[in-house]
Design an enzyme around this catalytic site. Structure first.
Site, mmCIF file in Angstrom:
data_model
loop_
_atom_site.group_PDB
_atom_site.id
_atom_site.type_symbol
_atom_site.label_atom_id
_atom_site.label_comp_id
_atom_site.label_asym_id
_atom_site.label_seq_id
_atom_site.Cartn_x
_atom_site.Cartn_y
_atom_site.Cartn_z
ATOM 1 N N ASP A 174 -10.055 -2.866 -8.684
ATOM 2 C CA ASP A 174 -11.022 -1.767 -8.732
ATOM 3 C C ASP A 174 -11.785 -1.645 -10.055
ATOM 4 O O ASP A 174 -11.194 -1.778 -11.129
ATOM 5 C CB ASP A 174 -10.303 -0.432 -8.544
ATOM 6 C CG ASP A 174 -9.317 -0.423 -7.399
ATOM 7 O OD1 ASP A 174 -9.269 -1.396 -6.643
ATOM 8 O OD2 ASP A 174 -8.579 0.569 -7.277
ATOM 9 N N GLU A 216 -7.355 6.838 -0.951
ATOM 10 C CA GLU A 216 -7.472 6.182 -2.265
ATOM 11 C C GLU A 216 -8.867 6.299 -2.889
ATOM 12 O O GLU A 216 -9.884 6.343 -2.212
ATOM 13 C CB GLU A 216 -7.176 4.664 -2.209
ATOM 14 C CG GLU A 216 -5.842 4.270 -1.723
ATOM 15 C CD GLU A 216 -5.574 2.776 -1.907
ATOM 16 O OE1 GLU A 216 -4.397 2.462 -2.135
ATOM 17 O OE2 GLU A 216 -6.497 1.924 -1.808
ATOM 18 N N SER A 241 -5.924 3.006 -11.098
ATOM 19 C CA SER A 241 -7.342 3.352 -11.145
ATOM 20 C C SER A 241 -7.623 4.790 -11.552
ATOM 21 O O SER A 241 -6.829 5.696 -11.324
ATOM 22 C CB SER A 241 -7.977 3.091 -9.780
ATOM 23 O OG SER A 241 -8.147 1.707 -9.642
ATOM 24 N N ARG A 284 -2.826 9.178 -6.520
ATOM 25 C CA ARG A 284 -3.387 8.277 -7.530
ATOM 26 C C ARG A 284 -4.907 8.398 -7.548
ATOM 27 O O ARG A 284 -5.512 9.076 -6.732
ATOM 28 C CB ARG A 284 -2.989 6.820 -7.262
ATOM 29 C CG ARG A 284 -3.349 6.278 -5.894
ATOM 30 C CD ARG A 284 -2.919 4.804 -5.812
ATOM 31 N NE ARG A 284 -3.045 4.269 -4.473
ATOM 32 C CZ ARG A 284 -2.052 4.197 -3.584
ATOM 33 N NH1 ARG A 284 -0.845 4.649 -3.888
ATOM 34 N NH2 ARG A 284 -2.263 3.701 -2.384
HETATM 35 C C1 FRU Z 1 -7.124 0.332 -4.677
HETATM 36 C C2 FRU Z 1 -5.848 0.578 -5.431
HETATM 37 C C3 FRU Z 1 -5.863 1.938 -6.052
HETATM 38 C C4 FRU Z 1 -4.879 1.788 -7.172
HETATM 39 C C5 FRU Z 1 -5.190 0.402 -7.647
HETATM 40 C C6 FRU Z 1 -4.016 -0.317 -8.222
HETATM 41 O O1 FRU Z 1 -7.453 -0.992 -4.604
HETATM 42 O O2 FRU Z 1 -4.730 0.454 -4.580
HETATM 43 O O3 FRU Z 1 -5.556 2.967 -5.163
HETATM 44 O O4 FRU Z 1 -5.051 2.743 -8.169
HETATM 45 O O5 FRU Z 1 -5.698 -0.302 -6.552
HETATM 46 O O6 FRU Z 1 -4.391 -1.516 -8.786
#
Ligand code: FRU
Length: 799
Positions: free
Chosen positions: A60, A227, A118, A177
């Site tokens: 991300d 997410e 992220s 998150r």
């Molecule tokens: C999305 C994700 C986010 C998380 C990150 C971890 O691709 O799963 O939700 O913060 O990647 O690398």
């Protein structure tokens, strides 16, 4: 003895009380994955105008902020392998969102606590956090899982500290998150939206006056919402009612109203802003928008998981401007490549009113990476499908077709209704990426395609099947590469792109490192004829390290001035040793080389000597590139500086030395001494804020000195010490120390704030020492070097 001393000092460091909330930023030495192997960004399928990491895994985009002329892109990053693991925040910067330069790791496990997953970032221009400690506004980034952690920079995103040792400032229920923070002007507050699943999928909102204390505001529950929230306001059709867009990782979004506390959607079901494969193993996922784009545009980049090559995995979509527009089916979000794409364009070619048929396709151009916008007359067509074939070959095969199916009313397989009987298609074609836009961003499809970029496979064709179609207009542009406008660890003032000729080049904390069996060159894009050119060079093992000048791009013509462990400084060009000066040269320490070139006269200075060690005449080359050279072995080259401007300071002269030898070369003030040596200005002060850039070129310590007597026997001195500490001391007394790695060849910003007996020392914007000592009330300002060579620049006093 020194080891013992260091051990004692490190032990003492543990006893120094730090203000609450302060943590070490960590320095390059804490970031073992940097250097990466060198890359020319030319591997198969490497995006030429799409950002990808030099090496390792990326997912991300994170923390996208604009700050004082620079766009920052952080990203989920595993520098140790090609798969997701142990998340770090990688970092890249750009002045136009198109040309990116990767920087050292920003957030590092072990240095920065919490899961470094992220989140986004904001600039605290009003210093509501109170974290500001220098000229820079605090930059805050938000991360963490199952609770939000805050990391911040007070030096313009060069280094990050963790707020309050990683204390979670908001803890949503269930699994959570991906915090996203934005300013809500109407309620005059900061807002945070976090994905969580306590009670099912949804977004939890918090508000804050100061970005650090967060209060629960509301929850938006929606089964589809998963997410990586993003949220921003947009005026419908550019001028109409403002709607808030709330989006998740898969690019599903709803529009609605937001009063600073509660989000009220206009729709019960989401739309999708991109019709690629919206999964973590697809082609468009976890998009985020920049905060603070100066002209107010909402610009998004999104992870493209599908692109990978020999050394990296993942790229980011080309930045797209987002808008809300009204269509017959309702208000929809549009995605349009940002206008800065024009900086990549060359070789335009335009066509209009061409009839295209199965027997009569249009050969548009031959190109590797490019952009095509084409408008077709659907209403008047007899063709069943038509469009663009990409990377065609002489045998009629091609890598991908982007076609409009008249009966199905689909572009590239996705629904797109004609407007006034026409469709417009726009493609961005990179080596491993294909972005398709329909009807000015109404349709967006991000895709990864491994194009065959061989010269024989670069045809572009407008085609029609099952009948004819009128191609109303077509515009083609070649898109150049966006890489290579800067270097990640080579401090200096030469322009990129740099290119390597021979050797294996990597970035190290101390500078650019090369290993070569014969000669290897690293050439900048700066060309000069007459000049002063200098730099610090170190043979790690083997024979020679050098400055190269007046070079041709391929390195076959050049002058090179080196230090050679055979015991010489040598000036040479291909086929000729112009001059040598015998002097002991050892591996493992930096030497300062300076070349003064004026017409046919070339002088070479070693370690800031007043007289040149070589003063020669040669007429072979009059101008050319500046760069670096390594011969037979491994060497590190640092701080290449063209026509340096001397010492910048607001302290009054004349300066006088108290011990050691002092010079003012191109790159600042420089001192060399076996013991303690001072250079003192004519300025005195009692209470003061005094700061400067200090560097240990080789040896032990470089420091700011204040409240000194004219002979240097009384003083306070705050240093960086390569034993691994920052120290505040006076004759006979170490007042306080702070343990942190300090590296030779690296520049550190030291600041001292002295108010009566209170003396605070800042390293790179972070307060690391807060002490009290009443011995000296006022005196001269200057600098100190201990046991080696140190340089000083930008020495400034403020009240
Ligand atoms: C999305 C994700 C986010 C998380 C990150 C971890 O691709 O799963 O939700 O913060 O990647 O690398």
């Amino acid at each position: 003895m020194r080891r013992l001393l260091s051990a004692l000092l490190l032990a003492a460091a543990a006893l120094v009380a730090l203000p609450p909330g302060t943590a070490s930023a960590g320095t390059v030495a804490d970031y073992p994955e940097f250097p990466y192997p060198a890359t020319a960004y030319d591997e198969p399928y490497r995006g030429q105008f799409h950002f990808s990491p030099r090496a390792g895994w990326m997912n991300d985009p994170n923390g996208m902020v604009y700050y004082r002329g620079t766009y920052h892109l952080f990203f989920q990053h595993n520098p140790h392998g090609l798969a997701w693991d142990t998340m770090h925040w990688g970092h890249a910067t750009s002045t136009d969102m198109v040309h990116w330069t990767q920087r050292p790791i920003a957030l590092e496990p072990g240095v920065h606590p919490g899961d470094l997953w992220s989140g986004n970032g904001v600039v605290d221009t009003a210093n509501v956090t109170g974290l500001k400690s220098g000229d820079d506004d605090p930059i805050l980034v938000f991360s963490g899982t199952n609770g939000v952690t805050v990391h911040y920079s007070t030096d313009g995103a060069r280094t990050f500290q963790t707020f309050d040792r990683g204390r979670k400032v908001a803890v949503p229920s269930g699994t959570s998150r991906d915090p996203h923070v934005f300013w809500h002007a109407a309620s005059n507050r900061w807002v945070m939206v976090v994905w969580n699943d306590g009670g099912g999928n949804g977004a939890t909102f918090y508000t804050s006056p100061n970005l650090l204390d967060w209060t629960y505001a509301s929850r938006f529950a929606a089964g589809w919402f998963f997410e990586c929230p993003d949220m921003f306001p947009l005026a419908v059709d550019g001028t109409g009612t403002v709607k808030w867009v709330l989006a998740d990782a898969s690019g599903e979004y709803v529009i609605g109203a937001f009063d600073g506390t509660t989000f009220r959607p206009d729709w019960s079901a989401p739309q999708r802003m991109d019709l690629g494969t919206n999964t973590a193993d697809g082609t468009f996922y976890a998009g985020q928008t920049f905060t603070g784009v100066p002209d107010g545009r909402v610009v998004q980049m999104s992870w493209q998981p599908g692109n990978h090559g020999s050394t990296w995995t993942g790229d980011q979509t080309f930045p797209a401007e987002l808008a809300l527009k009204t269509f017959p089916e309702g208000v929809r979000l549009t995605r349009t490549p940002i206008r800065e794409i024009s900086t990549l364009r060359s070789g335009g070619q335009a066509y209009s009113n061409r009839s295209v048929s199965p027997g009569g396709p249009l050969a548009v151009a031959t190109a590797d990476t490019y952009e095509v916008t084409a408008e077709f007359d659907v209403a008047g067509a007899t063709a069943s499908s038509f469009g663009l074939r990409l990377h065609t070959r002489a045998d009629g095969t091609y890598d991908r077709a982007v076609g409009y199916d008249r009966a199905a009313a689909t572009l590239y397989g996705r629904p797109l209704a004609p407007v006034n009987g026409r469709v417009r298609m726009r493609v961005l074609v990179d080596r491993g990426q294909l972005e398709v836009f329909g009807n000015d961003g109404r349709l967006s499809v991000s895709d990864n395609v491994n194009f065959n970029s061989a010269g024989t496979s670069q045809g572009i064709q407008a085609y029609a099947e099952g009948g004819a179609v009128n191609l109303v207009s077509l515009q083609f542009y070649r898109l150049g590469r966006a890489w290579g406008t800067g270097e990640s660890t080579l401090d200096g003032n030469l322009a990129g792109p740099w290119s390597a000729v021979g050797g294996a080049w990597t970035d190290t904390a101390g500078g650019k490192q090369a290993t070569a069996t014969g000669d290897a060159f690293y050439l900048s894009n700066t060309t000069a004829g007459d000049f002063t050119y200098e730099g610090d060079v170190k043979v790690v093992s083997g024979t020679a390290a050098a400055l190269t000048f007046r070079a041709s791009a391929d390195g076959t013509q050049h002058y090179t001035a080196n230090v050679d462990t055979g015991g010489v400084v040598k000036l040479w060009r291909p086929g000729k040793e112009i001059a040598v000066a015998a002097t002991p040269i050892v591996a493992g320490r930096y030497y300062h080389l300076k070349v003064v070139a004026a017409g046919s006269r070339i002088r070479v200075y070693l370690d800031h000597g007043a007289n040149p060690v070589i003063d020669a005449t040669d007429t072979a080359y009059t101008s050319g590139r500046l760069g670096l050279n390594v011969f037979h072995g491994t060497a590190i080259l640092a701080n290449p500086t063209l026509n340096g401007t001397g010492l910048r300071t607001n302290l009054a002269g004349p300066w006088h030395p108290a011990g050691g030898s002092w010079t003012v070369p191109g790159a600042g003030l420089r001192g060399n001494s076996g013991t303690d040596a001072f250079a003192l200005s004519a300025t005195t002060a009692a209470d003061l804020t005094y700061e400067g850039d200090v560097r240990v070129v080789n040896g032990v310590a470089a420091a700011l000195t204040f409240r000194a007597s004219a002979d240097g026997t009384q003083h306070y001195t705050a240093n960086v010490d390569t034993g691994g500490l920052v120290k505040l001391w006076r004759p006979g007394q170490d007042i306080a120390v702070f343990a942190t790695p300090i590296l030779e060849g690296r520049t550190y910003h030291l600041k001292v704030v002295a108010r009566g007996p209170g003396i605070a020392v800042y390293l790179n914007g972070t307060k690391v020492i807060d002490a009290s000592d009443g011995t000296y009330a006022s005196g001269y300002l200057g600098v100190n070097a201990f046991n080696g060579t140190a340089t000083f620049q930008n020495l400034n006093l403020s009240p």
